[in-house]
Design a protein around this motif. Structure first.
Motif, PDB file in Angstrom:
ATOM      1  N   TRP A  81       0.824  -1.224   0.000  1.00 35.87           N
ATOM      2  CA  TRP A  81       0.000   0.000   0.000  1.00 35.87           C
ATOM      3  C   TRP A  81       0.850   1.263   0.000  1.00 35.87           C
ATOM      4  O   TRP A  81       0.422   2.300  -0.491  1.00 35.87           O
ATOM      5  CB  TRP A  81      -0.994   0.005   1.163  1.00 35.87           C
ATOM      6  N   PRO A  84       1.718   2.523  -3.804  1.00 31.16           N
ATOM      7  CA  PRO A  84       0.599   3.209  -4.478  1.00 31.16           C
ATOM      8  C   PRO A  84       0.122   4.465  -3.749  1.00 31.16           C
ATOM      9  O   PRO A  84      -0.555   5.293  -4.341  1.00 31.16           O
ATOM     10  CB  PRO A  84      -0.522   2.158  -4.505  1.00 31.16           C
ATOM     11  N   VAL A  85       0.445   4.594  -2.457  1.00 30.05           N
ATOM     12  CA  VAL A  85       0.090   5.818  -1.728  1.00 30.05           C
ATOM     13  C   VAL A  85       1.119   6.915  -2.007  1.00 30.05           C
ATOM     14  O   VAL A  85       0.768   8.078  -2.251  1.00 30.05           O
ATOM     15  CB  VAL A  85      -0.014   5.531  -0.203  1.00 30.05           C
ATOM     16  N   PRO A  88       1.063   8.788  -6.058  1.00 30.01           N
ATOM     17  CA  PRO A  88       0.239   9.956  -6.414  1.00 30.01           C
ATOM     18  C   PRO A  88       0.608  11.217  -5.631  1.00 30.01           C
ATOM     19  O   PRO A  88       0.512  12.322  -6.164  1.00 30.01           O
ATOM     20  CB  PRO A  88      -1.195   9.518  -6.102  1.00 30.01           C
ATOM     21  N   ALA A 163      -8.542  15.231 -11.266  1.00 30.52           N
ATOM     22  CA  ALA A 163      -9.200  14.063 -10.674  1.00 30.52           C
ATOM     23  C   ALA A 163      -9.080  12.862 -11.602  1.00 30.52           C
ATOM     24  O   ALA A 163      -8.808  11.747 -11.151  1.00 30.52           O
ATOM     25  CB  ALA A 163     -10.664  14.379 -10.405  1.00 30.52           C
ATOM     26  N   PHE A 165      -6.741  12.138 -13.921  1.00 25.49           N
ATOM     27  CA  PHE A 165      -5.442  11.473 -14.043  1.00 25.49           C
ATOM     28  C   PHE A 165      -4.985  10.849 -12.737  1.00 25.49           C
ATOM     29  O   PHE A 165      -4.295   9.820 -12.751  1.00 25.49           O
ATOM     30  CB  PHE A 165      -4.379  12.366 -14.719  1.00 25.49           C
ATOM     31  N   VAL A 166      -5.431  11.401 -11.602  1.00 27.43           N
ATOM     32  CA  VAL A 166      -5.091  10.763 -10.315  1.00 27.43           C
ATOM     33  C   VAL A 166      -5.815   9.420 -10.191  1.00 27.43           C
ATOM     34  O   VAL A 166      -5.217   8.405  -9.816  1.00 27.43           O
ATOM     35  CB  VAL A 166      -5.443  11.692  -9.135  1.00 27.43           C
ATOM     36  N   ILE A 167      -7.106   9.404 -10.528  1.00 28.11           N
ATOM     37  CA  ILE A 167      -7.893   8.165 -10.411  1.00 28.11           C
ATOM     38  C   ILE A 167      -7.389   7.107 -11.391  1.00 28.11           C
ATOM     39  O   ILE A 167      -7.239   5.940 -11.045  1.00 28.11           O
ATOM     40  CB  ILE A 167      -9.393   8.462 -10.623  1.00 28.11           C
ATOM     41  N   GLY A 170      -4.188   5.681 -10.104  1.00 32.42           N
ATOM     42  CA  GLY A 170      -4.463   4.783  -8.981  1.00 32.42           C
ATOM     43  C   GLY A 170      -5.041   3.455  -9.437  1.00 32.42           C
ATOM     44  O   GLY A 170      -4.683   2.404  -8.902  1.00 32.42           O
ATOM     45  N   LEU A 171      -5.929   3.505 -10.428  1.00 32.47           N
ATOM     46  CA  LEU A 171      -6.525   2.263 -10.925  1.00 32.47           C
ATOM     47  C   LEU A 171      -5.473   1.383 -11.592  1.00 32.47           C
ATOM     48  O   LEU A 171      -5.515   0.157 -11.477  1.00 32.47           O
ATOM     49  CB  LEU A 171      -7.666   2.582 -11.903  1.00 32.47           C
ATOM     50  N   LEU A 174      -3.697  -0.366  -8.878  1.00 36.87           N
ATOM     51  CA  LEU A 174      -4.505  -1.479  -8.364  1.00 36.87           C
ATOM     52  C   LEU A 174      -4.485  -2.655  -9.336  1.00 36.87           C
ATOM     53  O   LEU A 174      -4.446  -3.812  -8.908  1.00 36.87           O
ATOM     54  CB  LEU A 174      -5.953  -1.021  -8.119  1.00 36.87           C
ATOM     55  N   ILE A 177      -1.318  -4.381  -8.685  1.00 38.59           N
ATOM     56  CA  ILE A 177      -1.391  -5.179  -7.446  1.00 38.59           C
ATOM     57  C   ILE A 177      -2.146  -6.487  -7.722  1.00 38.59           C
ATOM     58  O   ILE A 177      -1.743  -7.555  -7.256  1.00 38.59           O
ATOM     59  CB  ILE A 177      -2.087  -4.378  -6.318  1.00 38.59           C
TER      60      ILE A 177
END
Lengths: 214, 199
Positions: A81, A84-85, A88, A163, A165-167, A170-171, A174, A177
């Motif tokens: 975690w 990925p934290v 961003p 929002a 490009f951050v999402i 993050g995807l 994930l 992962i």
């Protein structure tokens, strides 16, 4: 017969159906947001989509993000975690540099190098110390963020673009992962190391200026 | 599942459905005085949504009646932020979102008192980020009700998820990761506000 079986409201089937209703409401909200007419001239949806597609459209961004997720998953807790934290949060630093016009040399080289380094780390199954892994991801996050940030001010809705490009980033983490969970299956570790080698090779190809691509 | 969250979900769905039809946010003939103006602004503002989702991440698993009180406080704070929008600094909403996002990243479990403080902060952020141009009773009522319903629905959904045995291994990870997205969005939009660009 136990309590759960006696009361149908507490049965797993009923609970599952109950959980679906709020999800249906969420889907409706998503449909509503597609209209996106509250702020700029239809620019919220456009800005979000533009930002969302930016990490997906470039193979260098895409591979690096997925590689961060795979590497984090192979390293286990807390890096599964923490990477990925951290990414961003440091990507935002690069994004702000890009928006405010602070020069950052060798951005494209840095992004391509991130693909190579992260790919090699996965291929070599490198158990990097927490601080080292975080530092590597942080430095590369700045380069990726800078590339996103330089495009941000030209969009119709910077908030929606940010929002998006951050999402999207993050995807992709994930997704990485999820791929990294393959380590738990037989021969999964070898598969992951092979995928790391392929990512590193793609990074080297990008670093060399993508020979063979017009 | 309790009937109350289900009712809240249905109310929210109806709200969204009602708003899907046409562009009421500014109206065909200029700004119209409609209670639906506020939901349109709120639900199309990334920062407002980030504030409310971030609140649900931090107060993950909070039960009724505390969840309802938190949602009501958020609604009242959003109404207040809308009424006082011209006096509020532009960085209030991003700063609030950053605080809420960092609390989620740190996996902080606030006491009930702090939970209510965070709910007020989220409401202020959501209300000011919605950027309603006018503060007539329709807009004020609309923003208050929408934030209340949306926050309560998110908190109730989070409470339901917290009971899922299958998701237990991934929930702490997901909260931190989503919290970092919320923080990143807040930081970026805060920077835009400081740099004087419209966010």
């Amino acid at each position: 017969m136990n309590h759960l079986a006696k009361n149908p409201a507490h049965s797993p089937l009923h609970q599952s159906a109950g959980l679906r209703k709020p999800h249906a409401a969420a889907l409706l909200l998503l449909l509503c947001s597609a209209a996106a007419q509250a702020h700029t001239e239809g620019g919220v949806a456009g800005g979000f989509l533009s930002g969302f597609m930016h990490p997906l459209a470039g193979i260098d961004h895409l591979l690096a993000m997925v590689a961060v997720g795979i590497w984090g998953a192979t390293l286990g807790r807390p890096l599964v975690w923490a990477l990925p934290v951290a990414f961003p949060l440091l990507m935002v630093v690069g994004g702000i540099m890009g928006i405010s016009g602070v020069p950052l040399p060798y951005v494209e080289t840095g992004i391509a190098a991130s693909v190579v380094v992260l790919g090699l780390a996965i291929a070599a199954a490198w158990r990097a110390p927490v601080a080292v892994a975080l530092a590597i991801v942080a430095v590369f996050g700045v380069f990726h963020g800078f590339a996103h940030g330089t495009e941000l001010p030209e969009t119709a809705s910077p908030a929606a673009y940010a929002a998006g490009f951050v999402i999207s980033t993050g995807l992709l983490h994930l997704a990485g992962i999820a791929v990294g969970l393959l380590k738990a299956v037989p021969r999964g570790a070898q598969l992951l190391r092979t995928s790391g080698a392929l990512i590193a090779a793609a990074g080297a190809w990008i670093l060399a200026g993508m020979p063979g691509v017009a | 599942m309790w009937p109350k969250p289900r009712l809240a979900a249905s109310a929210l769905a109806a709200l969204a459905l009602g708003g899907c039809g046409s562009a009421w946010a500014h109206g065909i003939a200029g700004a119209t005085a409609s209670i639906w103006t506020a939901p349109h602004h709120l639900l199309t503002s990334p920062l407002s949504l980030a504030a409310l989702i971030g609140l649900a991440l931090v107060l993950f698993g909070i039960r009724e009646p505390a969840s309802f009180i938190a949602a009501a406080l958020a609604g009242a704070a959003a109404t207040l932020a809308t009424a006082l929008l011209p006096q509020l600094p532009g960085v209030l909403a991003p700063a609030g979102v950053v605080v809420i996002g960092l609390a989620a990243v740190a996996a902080w479990k606030p006491s009930t008192g702090f939970a209510f403080v965070l709910a007020v902060l989220a409401g202020l952020a959501a209300g000011s980020a919605a950027e309603l141009e006018q503060a007539r009773w329709q807009e004020l009522a609309g923003i208050g009700i929408t934030v209340l319903v949306a926050a309560f629905w998110l908190l109730a959904s989070a409470e339901n998820l917290s009971h899922s045995a299958r998701l237990q291994p991934v929930l702490p990870l997901a909260r931190r990761v989503l919290g970092s997205w919320i923080t990143a969005i807040g930081l970026l939009l805060g920077a835009l506000a400081v740099l004087g660009r419209h966010a």
